[in-house]
Design a protein around this motif. Sequence first.
Motif, PDB file in Angstrom:
ATOM      1  N   GLU A 143      11.287  23.050  15.152  1.00  0.00           N
ATOM      2  CA  GLU A 143      10.805  23.986  14.140  1.00  0.00           C
ATOM      3  C   GLU A 143      11.561  23.814  12.827  1.00  0.00           C
ATOM      4  O   GLU A 143      10.978  23.866  11.740  1.00  0.00           O
ATOM      5  N   TRP A 144      12.868  23.598  12.936  1.00  0.00           N
ATOM      6  CA  TRP A 144      13.680  23.460  11.731  1.00  0.00           C
ATOM      7  C   TRP A 144      13.304  22.195  10.967  1.00  0.00           C
ATOM      8  O   TRP A 144      13.152  22.214   9.738  1.00  0.00           O
ATOM      9  N   TYR A 145      13.106  21.101  11.687  1.00  0.00           N
ATOM     10  CA  TYR A 145      12.802  19.819  11.033  1.00  0.00           C
ATOM     11  C   TYR A 145      11.416  19.832  10.391  1.00  0.00           C
ATOM     12  O   TYR A 145      11.233  19.335   9.274  1.00  0.00           O
ATOM     13  N   THR A 146      10.449  20.406  11.078  1.00  0.00           N
ATOM     14  CA  THR A 146       9.080  20.413  10.560  1.00  0.00           C
ATOM     15  C   THR A 146       8.813  21.577   9.607  1.00  0.00           C
ATOM     16  O   THR A 146       7.760  21.639   8.967  1.00  0.00           O
ATOM     17  N   GLY A 147       9.753  22.519   9.525  1.00  0.00           N
ATOM     18  CA  GLY A 147       9.549  23.692   8.679  1.00  0.00           C
ATOM     19  C   GLY A 147       8.562  24.664   9.267  1.00  0.00           C
ATOM     20  O   GLY A 147       7.930  25.443   8.542  1.00  0.00           O
ATOM     21  N   ILE A 226       4.372  14.624  11.634  1.00  0.00           N
ATOM     22  CA  ILE A 226       5.733  15.166  11.642  1.00  0.00           C
ATOM     23  C   ILE A 226       6.425  14.907  10.305  1.00  0.00           C
ATOM     24  O   ILE A 226       7.047  15.814   9.725  1.00  0.00           O
ATOM     25  N   GLU A 227       6.320  13.687   9.796  1.00  0.00           N
ATOM     26  CA  GLU A 227       6.996  13.332   8.538  1.00  0.00           C
ATOM     27  C   GLU A 227       6.387  14.075   7.350  1.00  0.00           C
ATOM     28  O   GLU A 227       7.108  14.492   6.436  1.00  0.00           O
ATOM     29  N   LYS A 228       5.065  14.268   7.397  1.00  0.00           N
ATOM     30  CA  LYS A 228       4.415  15.016   6.322  1.00  0.00           C
ATOM     31  C   LYS A 228       4.864  16.477   6.330  1.00  0.00           C
ATOM     32  O   LYS A 228       5.123  17.074   5.271  1.00  0.00           O
ATOM     33  N   MET A 229       4.953  17.074   7.527  1.00  0.00           N
ATOM     34  CA  MET A 229       5.422  18.454   7.635  1.00  0.00           C
ATOM     35  C   MET A 229       6.851  18.584   7.113  1.00  0.00           C
ATOM     36  O   MET A 229       7.187  19.543   6.409  1.00  0.00           O
TER      37      MET A 229
END
Length: 247
Positions: A143-147, A226-229
């Motif tokens: 959750e933290w990484y993807t916001g 994932i990278e876009k998020m």
Amino acid sequence: MEKHIDYLTNWLRTQVEEAGVKGLIVGISGGIDSAVVAYLIKRAMPDHSLGLIMPCKSNPKDAQHANLVVEGSGIDHATIDLTDTHETMFSTITQVIQQTGDWNDKQAKLADANLRARLRMSTLYTVATNYQYLVVGTDNAAEWYTGYFTKYGDGGVDLVPIMNYTKGEVRELAKALGVPKEIIEKAPSAGLWEGQTDENEMGVTYDQIDKYLKDEEIPVNDKQIIEKMHERTAHKRRMPSGPPKFS
């Protein structure tokens, strides 16, 4: 996992001591992440920890699961129903904007959900101030990484003890802590609207995010999501920005 539990418990206790406060508070949603945090803060501060259950147009099952956490962990708790508060506030805001002709129906569901999260944050801090407690967040590494959290909502906290733990690792922590099986196995959901699940909303599973965070191979499409998020939500993970001092 016992070593991790001891480490997190001691870390939480140290944060209380260093901040010069009396204890810790967490919002208990009925999900696995908040359950793990509730068990941890109860261990860290047995006599000065509080779990707050805050229904807001919520599925009744969420409150049932939240109460299972309370019973299992033995944490002191209180319930504050925010449904009427949310309804009054959201309808007032909606009516004013509709009068200008600028109301955006496409954003209404998100605005509604984010207001719920921010009302819960405000409630937690109001209660925390009364007891002189720190507010403990429940975001895991995925959750933290993807916001995947609401800015100044569930992301508005003092401490984030499980931010370095993948969803799979949180499940292992939950098992070691004795979190009820029913909560460990339920589909992850922020309870934002009927039928909402985290993975459907994100478009990628927690298992794939966990693998990505461990530098394991995953499908290209999942990697791109994932990278876009992560890029799109960078603002959520930093303090508000301002221009350099004028000179």
